[in-house]
Scaffold this motif. Structure first.
Motif: not given
Length: 270
Positions: A166, A118, A96, A122, A174, A170, A92-93
């Motif tokens: 998470s 997003m 992003a 995810a 982003c 993210s 997820m991170v």
């Protein structure tokens, strides 16, 4: 009577809006699936096979070892739990970064928001790693290296908290990386640094003081303690504080929503 009618209309409007947002997120999810994995070769199966391959390789390193750190927990399911859930966080991170640039044309549609994009990403990461974990745990349980979750509710709560944590991170990544490529360069290295700090591969009871107390200030080790408590019967709940993790998630989510809203205002579509 007027207030009842107004309230009923407001309820219908709320549920209609929620349905529209759900349809948007569903469409974005399918688009992300097709864009990322396509239909060639194994196609959509790669969403599960990619994390499964990585987690399986880590688990194989522990085959033949004794119980984890002199406990009755076998190291193979211990490693599977830690690595698969950490993959969800890392996926997820790291994804992003650059999410806006690759999906900028979607913002021409009035109903599509940065949050929707997003959240769809995810969900894809979360579903892939969760299925990976279930398949691997079922396999090692079948060969006698593990048992099914001892406390399923606590395990699900732990997965949900990791997903929330998470996702909130993210949103911040982003927003911060959209206009600042210097920040983007640090995203991947930081996730590697967080791996030994996350608690994915150790229990807090193994760590001497004062380092154990320092680690409890960071929510990830607490989440992994909850996950292990849900999966393994011998695991203890000594260092679990769900309220503290929820407070972190709420704060990060608020900061993330404010950040993406400010970023959206700076985006000028042509």
């Amino acid at each position: 009577m007027v207030s009842d009618t107004t309230g009923s209309t407001g309820d219908r409007g709320f549920w209609r809006g929620l349905k529209v947002q759900g349809d948007v997120i569903g469409a974005l999810l399918m688009r992300e699936l097709h864009t990322r994995y396509g239909r060639e070769n194994i196609g959509y199966l790669w969403i599960f096979l990619e994390p499964m391959t990585l987690a399986g390789a880590v688990a194989l390193l522990h085959v033949g070892g004794g119980t984890a750190h002199a406990t009755s927990i076998h190291p193979v399911p211990f490693a599977i739990l830690g690595y698969t859930i950490f993959i969800m966080f890392r996926g997820m991170v790291t994804r992003a970064d650059g999410a806006l640039e690759s999906n900028m044309p979607l913002l021409y549609h009035r109903r599509v928001t940065i949050f929707d994009m997003m959240f769809a990403r995810a969900l894809l990461e979360g579903a892939g790693t969760l299925v990976t974990y279930m398949v691997l745990i079922a396999f090692v349980s079948a060969i006698g290296m593990a048992t099914f979750p001892a406390r399923p509710l606590e395990l699900l709560v732990g997965v949900g908290l990791m997903f929330w944590f998470s996702f909130a991170i993210s949103l911040l990544i982003c927003a911060w990386t959209h206009d600042n490529r210097l920040v983007a360069r640090f995203v991947h290295p930081i996730t590697y640094i967080l791996m030994p700090l996350s608690g994915a591969f150790y229990q807090l009871s193994w760590i001497p003081q004062p380092y154990r107390t320092w680690l409890t200030w960071f929510p990830m080790p607490t989440i992994f303690e909850l996950l292990r408590y849900g999966q393994f019967q011998p695991a203890k709940d000594t260092y679990i504080d769900i309220g503290y993790v929820v407070a972190w998630c709420l704060l990060l989510t608020y900061a993330g929503l404010v950040s993406i809203r400010a970023t959206r205002r700076r985006i000028h579509l042509r």
